[in-house]
Write a protein that holds these residues in place. Structure first.
Motif, mmCIF file in Angstrom:
data_model
loop_
_atom_site.group_PDB
_atom_site.id
_atom_site.type_symbol
_atom_site.label_atom_id
_atom_site.label_comp_id
_atom_site.label_asym_id
_atom_site.label_seq_id
_atom_site.Cartn_x
_atom_site.Cartn_y
_atom_site.Cartn_z
ATOM 1 N N UNK A 45 0.862 -1.179 0.000
ATOM 2 C CA UNK A 45 0.000 0.000 0.000
ATOM 3 C C UNK A 45 0.900 1.231 0.000
ATOM 4 N N UNK A 46 0.672 2.130 -0.928
ATOM 5 C CA UNK A 46 1.450 3.360 -1.019
ATOM 6 C C UNK A 46 0.659 4.466 -0.347
ATOM 7 N N UNK A 47 1.150 4.921 0.800
ATOM 8 C CA UNK A 47 0.476 5.964 1.557
ATOM 9 C C UNK A 47 0.034 5.467 2.921
ATOM 10 N N UNK A 48 0.446 6.178 3.989
ATOM 11 C CA UNK A 48 0.149 5.715 5.348
ATOM 12 C C UNK A 48 -0.904 6.561 6.046
ATOM 13 N N UNK A 86 0.839 -7.560 4.500
ATOM 14 C CA UNK A 86 0.707 -6.183 4.040
ATOM 15 C C UNK A 86 1.955 -5.385 4.411
ATOM 16 N N UNK A 87 2.419 -4.566 3.468
ATOM 17 C CA UNK A 87 3.459 -3.582 3.712
ATOM 18 C C UNK A 87 2.928 -2.222 3.282
ATOM 19 N N UNK A 88 2.995 -1.246 4.181
ATOM 20 C CA UNK A 88 2.591 0.123 3.881
ATOM 21 C C UNK A 88 3.846 0.958 3.703
ATOM 22 N N UNK A 89 3.971 1.620 2.555
ATOM 23 C CA UNK A 89 5.124 2.464 2.261
ATOM 24 C C UNK A 89 4.749 3.931 2.429
ATOM 25 N N UNK A 90 5.639 4.690 3.054
ATOM 26 C CA UNK A 90 5.420 6.116 3.266
ATOM 27 C C UNK A 90 6.683 6.873 2.880
ATOM 28 N N UNK A 91 6.529 7.948 2.121
ATOM 29 C CA UNK A 91 7.708 8.678 1.656
ATOM 30 C C UNK A 91 8.435 9.405 2.792
ATOM 31 N N UNK A 92 7.722 9.778 3.828
ATOM 32 C CA UNK A 92 8.324 10.455 4.965
ATOM 33 C C UNK A 92 8.077 9.683 6.243
ATOM 34 N N UNK A 93 7.782 10.409 7.309
ATOM 35 C CA UNK A 93 7.432 9.782 8.578
ATOM 36 C C UNK A 93 5.987 9.309 8.489
ATOM 37 N N UNK A 94 5.676 8.079 8.866
ATOM 38 C CA UNK A 94 4.286 7.605 8.792
ATOM 39 C C UNK A 94 3.322 8.549 9.510
ATOM 40 N N UNK A 132 3.538 -4.325 8.226
ATOM 41 C CA UNK A 132 4.731 -3.477 8.245
ATOM 42 C C UNK A 132 4.361 -2.082 7.748
ATOM 43 N N UNK A 133 4.759 -1.058 8.501
ATOM 44 C CA UNK A 133 4.594 0.332 8.089
ATOM 45 C C UNK A 133 5.991 0.925 8.039
ATOM 46 N N UNK A 134 6.426 1.312 6.851
ATOM 47 C CA UNK A 134 7.824 1.668 6.650
ATOM 48 C C UNK A 134 7.922 3.105 6.162
ATOM 49 N N UNK A 135 8.562 3.939 6.968
ATOM 50 C CA UNK A 135 8.767 5.331 6.614
ATOM 51 C C UNK A 135 10.024 5.529 5.797
ATOM 52 N N UNK A 167 -2.059 -1.048 -3.751
ATOM 53 C CA UNK A 167 -3.104 -0.051 -3.534
ATOM 54 C C UNK A 167 -2.441 1.318 -3.443
ATOM 55 N N UNK A 168 -2.916 2.267 -4.238
ATOM 56 C CA UNK A 168 -2.443 3.652 -4.168
ATOM 57 C C UNK A 168 -3.404 4.428 -3.278
#
Length: 459
Positions: free
Chosen positions: A61-64, A82-90, A231-234, A264-265
């Motif tokens: 998932x792109x976006x936290x 599930x892995x959630x990707x975040x461009x900065x700090x979640x 997983x939520x990854x900043x 998922x975007x």
């Protein structure tokens, strides 16, 4: 003379504060300033950790924000990794930068206008689903036991002009007739039963609308996902996505690549060119907020006797509420156009609006100022579905994203799973692009300035 006595005599002056009156007038001294971060982060600081990126996951998932976390939680509860990707700090984006007001998501159109645009059957289905969005977030918070000050406090929407009151009254009748939404009107003669000001001409009450603490809500969702093995990854921006729905997707990040069966975007107002067909369908619009210091209890109870969430009928509207459990006011609106978001001047217009409604708050300190980015669609409704690339998406909440994002995150996850309960009234809506996307982004401040002029001249 001892140190305590030294302090009592005032030999060491306290650092002066920035009052709402100072901010509204632009009287800013170098020693006076704001904390330029969301007030909500005081109770729910952002987590800066970036765990290792897995090599593979069922879903990335792109976006936290609320969309991504709601989708992640639904998928985990149905046995997917599930892995959630975040461009900065979640949680750095608008999900922890909003006002924490929760409605059914129909603030953009009057009922008759929605019927004109979509037809009676579709309009009714969309309005009824808006009510389910509100119910769903309450259910989720209760089921997951997230402590975030959720409360069905009701919404007061103030009429800025006498004709707005009559128009709202008719719209509330239509809303009840088509979607069975409870409401009632408050005439100007009874205005003080709802709000301690004389500047409005009455208003409407939606008693089932709600509020929460967005920082704590977001932190609670993150905790449940991590407890469930997600997983939520900043600091892991999705830089490129290759592959397709048949062979799976490969997502490139600064931390390496990860493969996933599905993507998922969920980027809403922070949508960029990662998926071009989505990027040209979203225009980012800034939203600014301020938080005051403590207000005397008798003053606050007189100004907000029912402690609801509040808004108005202007084209460029403002909204406000009391902070949960504290005697502070959270006041929001559009961002300032003449200063950057690390200057108090970026929030001057919010203080002016606040003092127009509540002039007695001129001496109250303003402690926090922050902004966020909301995602606007050309047709002003949110969208979810599957892109031509096979990736799923849910975004475009147009400033009403707390309940919508939570609900759409759940629904898009269910659609990914192929479940019939993932269907929504929004599935078959065409998702139009902005005719000239680059110009549309640049036109936002021009259009907003024009709307402010119309509001000011009562047109």
């Amino acid at each position: 003379m001892g140190f305590d006595e030294f302090l009592e005599k005032g030999s060491i002056a306290e650092e002066p504060v920035l009052t709402a009156g100072d901010l509204a007038r632009g009287h800013l001294k170098p020693t006076r300033g704001l904390t330029f971060r969301p007030y909500w982060w005081e109770a729910a600081p952002r987590q800066h950790t970036s765990p290792a990126l897995p090599k593979r996951s069922d879903v990335v998932i792109v976006g936290s924000g609320f969309t991504g976390l709601s989708a992640a939680l639904t998928l985990l509860r149905h046995g997917r990794s599930v892995v959630v990707l975040e461009r900065g700090v979640p949680g750095y984006g608008a999900s922890t930068r909003n006002g924490g007001q929760i409605g059914s998501g129909n603030q953009k159109f009057r009922v008759k206008r929605l019927i004109e645009l979509r037809g009676p059957a579709k309009a009714a289905a969309m309005l009824r689903e808006g009510v389910r969005m509100l119910d769903y977030i309450e259910h989720l918070i209760a089921t997951e036991k997230i402590a975030c000050h959720f409360k069905r406090c009701g919404r007061f929407r103030a009429a800025v002009q006498p004709e707005h009151y009559e128009s709202m009254a008719r719209d509330m009748e239509d809303l009840h007739a088509i979607a069975d939404v409870e409401s009632f009107m408050v005439p100007k003669s009874e205005l003080h039963s709802e709000i301690g000001t004389d500047v409005f001409f009455g208003g409407s009450i939606l008693p089932q609308d709600a509020s929460l603490h967005p920082g704590l809500y977001h932190a609670g969702l993150m905790q449940r996902i991590q407890e469930g093995g997600g997983h939520i990854i900043g600091n892991a921006a999705a830089q490129d996505i290759s592959g397709d729905e048949h062979d799976g997707h490969s997502i490139t990040t600064p931390l390496g690549s990860i493969k996933a069966r599905d993507v998922i975007i969920a980027t809403n107002g922070y949508t960029d060119g990662l998926v071009p067909e989505l990027g040209r369908r979203i225009v980012p619009i800034g939203s600014g907020l301020i938080a005051t210091g403590e207000i005397p209890e008798d003053t606050l109870s007189r100004l907000l006797p029912k402690n609801r969430v509040y808004g108005n009928t202007n084209r460029v509207f403002y909204y406000f509420r009391a902070a949960p459990g504290e005697r502070r006011l959270i006041w929001g609106g559009r961002v300032g156009r003449l200063a950057n978001n690390t200057s108090p001047l970026a929030f001057r217009h919010l203080a002016r609006d606040m003092l127009h409604v509540f002039p007695e708050l001129a001496d109250v300190p303003v402690t926090h100022g922050w902004d966020g980015t909301i995602g606007y669609t050309y047709d002003e409704v949110p969208h979810l579905g599957r892109a031509a690339t096979g990736m799923y998406y849910a975004l475009g909440y147009c400033g009403t994203g707390v309940s919508r994002a939570t609900y759409f995150g759940n629904k898009i996850a269910l659609q990914l799973l192929g479940r019939s309960d993932g269907r929504t009234a929004f599935d078959d809506l065409s998702f139009p692009s902005f005719p000239v996307h680059t110009l549309a982004k640049r036109a936002v401040p021009v259009v907003e300035t024009w709307y402010r002029f119309l509001d000011a001249t009562k047109r």
